[in-house]
Write a protein that holds these residues in place. Sequence first.
Motif, PDB file in Angstrom:
ATOM      1  N   ALA A 291       0.858  -1.184   0.000  1.00 17.06           N
ATOM      2  CA  ALA A 291       0.000   0.000   0.000  1.00 17.06           C
ATOM      3  C   ALA A 291       0.892   1.230   0.000  1.00 17.06           C
ATOM      4  CB  ALA A 291      -0.910  -0.005   1.221  1.00 17.06           C
ATOM      5  N   LEU A 292       0.997   1.901  -1.149  1.00 15.86           N
ATOM      6  CA  LEU A 292       1.838   3.092  -1.302  1.00 15.86           C
ATOM      7  C   LEU A 292       0.925   4.302  -1.470  1.00 15.86           C
ATOM      8  CD1 LEU A 292       4.692   4.371  -1.777  1.00 15.86           C
ATOM      9  CD2 LEU A 292       4.321   3.925  -4.223  1.00 15.86           C
ATOM     10  N   GLY A 293       0.685   5.020  -0.377  1.00 16.21           N
ATOM     11  CA  GLY A 293      -0.212   6.167  -0.458  1.00 16.21           C
ATOM     12  C   GLY A 293      -0.748   6.534   0.908  1.00 16.21           C
ATOM     13  N   GLY A 294      -1.895   7.198   0.907  1.00 16.70           N
ATOM     14  CA  GLY A 294      -2.505   7.647   2.149  1.00 16.70           C
ATOM     15  C   GLY A 294      -3.475   6.647   2.728  1.00 16.70           C
ATOM     16  N   GLY A 295      -4.391   7.159   3.557  1.00 16.18           N
ATOM     17  CA  GLY A 295      -5.297   6.283   4.285  1.00 16.18           C
ATOM     18  C   GLY A 295      -6.243   5.500   3.403  1.00 16.18           C
ATOM     19  N   VAL A 296      -6.733   6.110   2.321  1.00 18.78           N
ATOM     20  CA  VAL A 296      -7.646   5.406   1.417  1.00 18.78           C
ATOM     21  C   VAL A 296      -6.952   4.209   0.783  1.00 18.78           C
ATOM     22  CG1 VAL A 296      -8.958   5.599  -0.722  1.00 18.78           C
ATOM     23  CG2 VAL A 296      -9.093   7.422   0.986  1.00 18.78           C
ATOM     24  N   ILE A 297      -5.759   4.435   0.268  1.00 22.59           N
ATOM     25  CA  ILE A 297      -4.997   3.343  -0.357  1.00 22.59           C
ATOM     26  C   ILE A 297      -4.672   2.271   0.679  1.00 22.59           C
ATOM     27  CG2 ILE A 297      -2.741   2.745  -1.346  1.00 22.59           C
ATOM     28  CD1 ILE A 297      -4.691   3.903  -3.372  1.00 22.59           C
ATOM     29  N   GLY A 298      -4.267   2.676   1.881  1.00 19.33           N
ATOM     30  CA  GLY A 298      -3.952   1.698   2.918  1.00 19.33           C
ATOM     31  C   GLY A 298      -5.142   0.856   3.302  1.00 19.33           C
ATOM     32  N   ASP A 299      -6.301   1.496   3.486  1.00 21.12           N
ATOM     33  CA  ASP A 299      -7.509   0.759   3.864  1.00 21.12           C
ATOM     34  C   ASP A 299      -7.950  -0.209   2.770  1.00 21.12           C
ATOM     35  OD1 ASP A 299      -7.505   2.172   6.197  1.00 21.12           O
ATOM     36  OD2 ASP A 299      -9.423   3.165   5.896  1.00 21.12           O
ATOM     37  N   MET A 300      -7.922   0.248   1.526  1.00 20.52           N
ATOM     38  CA  MET A 300      -8.386  -0.604   0.422  1.00 20.52           C
ATOM     39  C   MET A 300      -7.417  -1.744   0.148  1.00 20.52           C
ATOM     40  SD  MET A 300      -9.985   2.200  -2.218  1.00 20.52           S
ATOM     41  CE  MET A 300     -10.622   0.956  -3.342  1.00 20.52           C
ATOM     42  N   THR A 301      -6.122  -1.451   0.195  1.00 18.00           N
ATOM     43  CA  THR A 301      -5.129  -2.512  -0.035  1.00 18.00           C
ATOM     44  C   THR A 301      -5.203  -3.555   1.069  1.00 18.00           C
ATOM     45  OG1 THR A 301      -3.682  -0.881  -1.089  1.00 18.00           O
ATOM     46  CG2 THR A 301      -2.685  -2.978  -0.445  1.00 18.00           C
ATOM     47  N   GLY A 302      -5.347  -3.091   2.307  1.00 18.96           N
ATOM     48  CA  GLY A 302      -5.462  -4.024   3.420  1.00 18.96           C
ATOM     49  C   GLY A 302      -6.687  -4.898   3.314  1.00 18.96           C
ATOM     50  N   PHE A 303      -7.816  -4.313   2.893  1.00 17.50           N
ATOM     51  CA  PHE A 303      -9.047  -5.103   2.739  1.00 17.50           C
ATOM     52  C   PHE A 303      -8.902  -6.098   1.601  1.00 17.50           C
ATOM     53  CE2 PHE A 303     -13.866  -4.998   1.843  1.00 17.50           C
ATOM     54  CZ  PHE A 303     -14.074  -6.075   2.698  1.00 17.50           C
ATOM     55  N   ALA A 304      -8.258  -5.681   0.512  1.00 24.78           N
ATOM     56  CA  ALA A 304      -8.001  -6.603  -0.591  1.00 24.78           C
ATOM     57  C   ALA A 304      -7.110  -7.752  -0.121  1.00 24.78           C
ATOM     58  CB  ALA A 304      -7.353  -5.867  -1.764  1.00 24.78           C
ATOM     59  N   ALA A 305      -6.070  -7.446   0.655  1.00 25.64           N
ATOM     60  CA  ALA A 305      -5.168  -8.483   1.173  1.00 25.64           C
ATOM     61  C   ALA A 305      -5.896  -9.435   2.109  1.00 25.64           C
ATOM     62  CB  ALA A 305      -3.991  -7.831   1.897  1.00 25.64           C
ATOM     63  N   ALA A 306      -6.813  -8.903   2.913  1.00 27.13           N
ATOM     64  CA  ALA A 306      -7.543  -9.737   3.873  1.00 27.13           C
ATOM     65  C   ALA A 306      -8.472 -10.719   3.177  1.00 27.13           C
ATOM     66  CB  ALA A 306      -8.336  -8.851   4.828  1.00 27.13           C
ATOM     67  N   THR A 307      -8.956 -10.368   1.992  1.00 27.28           N
ATOM     68  CA  THR A 307     -10.001 -11.167   1.345  1.00 27.28           C
ATOM     69  C   THR A 307      -9.544 -11.918   0.101  1.00 27.28           C
ATOM     70  OG1 THR A 307     -10.706  -9.106   0.267  1.00 27.28           O
ATOM     71  CG2 THR A 307     -11.904  -9.786   2.227  1.00 27.28           C
ATOM     72  N   TYR A 308      -8.470 -11.479  -0.551  1.00 32.63           N
ATOM     73  CA  TYR A 308      -8.006 -12.204  -1.737  1.00 32.63           C
ATOM     74  C   TYR A 308      -7.454 -13.571  -1.318  1.00 32.63           C
ATOM     75  CZ  TYR A 308      -5.639 -13.332  -6.105  1.00 32.63           C
ATOM     76  OH  TYR A 308      -5.244 -13.961  -7.252  1.00 32.63           O
ATOM     77  N   MET A 309      -8.009 -14.622  -1.887  1.00 31.81           N
ATOM     78  CA  MET A 309      -7.630 -15.989  -1.523  1.00 31.81           C
ATOM     79  C   MET A 309      -7.671 -16.200  -0.004  1.00 31.81           C
ATOM     80  SD  MET A 309      -4.662 -17.177  -4.167  1.00 31.81           S
ATOM     81  CE  MET A 309      -5.072 -17.432  -5.896  1.00 31.81           C
TER      82      MET A 309
END
Length: 550
Positions: A291-309
Amino acid sequence: MSGNIFLVGLMGSGKTTVGRALARKLNKRFIDSDHEIEARTGVSIPVIFEIEGEVSFRQREADVIRDLTALSDIVLATGGGAVLNPDSLRYLHERGTVIYLRAGINSILQRTRNDKNRPLLRTADPRKKLEELEAQRHPLYQQAAHLVIETGRPNVQHLVQSILDKLPKSSTKVDFQPYQTDMQSVKNGTLQTLNLDLGERSYSISIGQQLLEDSLLIAEKIRGKHVVIVTNTVVAPLYLARLEAQFKSLDKTCSAVILPDGEAYKNWDHLNLIFDHLLRHKCDRKTILIALGGGVIGDMTGFAAATYMRGVPFVQIPTTLLSQVDSSVGGKTGINHPLGKNMIGAFYQPQAVIADTSTLNSLPDKELSAGLAEVIKHGAIIDAGFFTWLEQNMARLRAKEPDALAYVIARSCEIKADVVQQDEREGGLRAILNFGHTFGHAIEAGLGFGTWLHGEAVGCGMVMAAELSFRLGHIDYVSKTRIKQLVENAGLPVVAPDLGEQRWLELMEVDKKNEGGQIKFILLKPLGTSVISSVPEQVLLETLRHCILE
């Protein structure tokens, strides 16, 4: 810390039964305050009421609460009226974790119908009496409580397990660590490393200048061979090529997802762009998301990581002050829904956080101010000394002096890590980090996500929460004014938008902290400490009118 647990609630809510079982489970000493009163006087509670009256009994009860809460490592079941005494309420809240066992009137009547030891229920209409007691005492139970447990289930073990699941690791009364970070330790760009201890989910937070140029650090923190960088259209031109070059030099396969910038894009449609990329590139469970960016990018990347596979690793590289001091730490991930902010998400911890403070040099002043809101929050709810330091050094922070910024980032991460270690999944204590957010999230949703920056909404929300705290008598006028002045000096709005009273209430009702239809607020009591409480609607409306018109 005392390690104490105090149970409050109406008579018949199960405090004694649950307390005994909880004490056995935690290997603590169990005490019932009513039994202690009887032991001291040598007579039963009904006899005390009959001979001395309720006023005398309440004084005896207050003396017992004062003495028992001074003990350590106990589970205490209090009498239903213990919270009526202001000193007792304060002792309970400050000396341990207070659990409000909330039971319905029908359940209480069923449990107490044959109990002759309840002097207050010796009346022609017990139901009416209980309804009166609940109306009087419920706000006080809420004020005292760190956790609220509904006792609808009759199974005591279920109730005990529910409490154990929500209890912080030690006690909800915070015993924060003394300053580990001082100004001297962050001078000259010295690398700061903080460790967040969450067992197998533990990770480090690295804070310093030019960390994106530090190949050894990146190799240590990002060990996978295949990485996918998620960033946005603003950050990508500044730092994406630099980070890609680092990964290439470390012989890692790298690709990137570039999303549009802004809170308005924190939704399902744009989250799916990350999933589309991962699936097209046949990414497996060993792929690391960055996640390279601010809070929006961090939240979305983290949620994607939590749910992908069902879960892949990810690393936070926050590039805004707000994300460096707050959103990148603690594992909250998610997206917005049109009806509420961050209502869809997961708790999912990163493998590491790398906060390169030199990225703040390119940060617009408005974004810097937005980050300062979360910094102010940490001082207001936990550390009055830090709040005073911010008052004295706000000009330096807004001028982006490196040492001052490094200090507030390290201290903020330290404070947040301490809270998260005690309550990772927001069962009680961690909710205090939402100071100003109930109002702030309503502003964001009411105006449309992205109209105000998140930090701007939180800044104004803190002014509103301080006003509400003042109206409830929790802080004095000087403290309220100090908060408003500091928020304004940080370049943040202090006058709330006029959304309409009914719309304000509707928006605040959609909040993760709310329980049983009650809007919950983080309030100051006093500056530097905080409580979680519902409030009378009339006081809330008066606060809204004042903050909108001011």
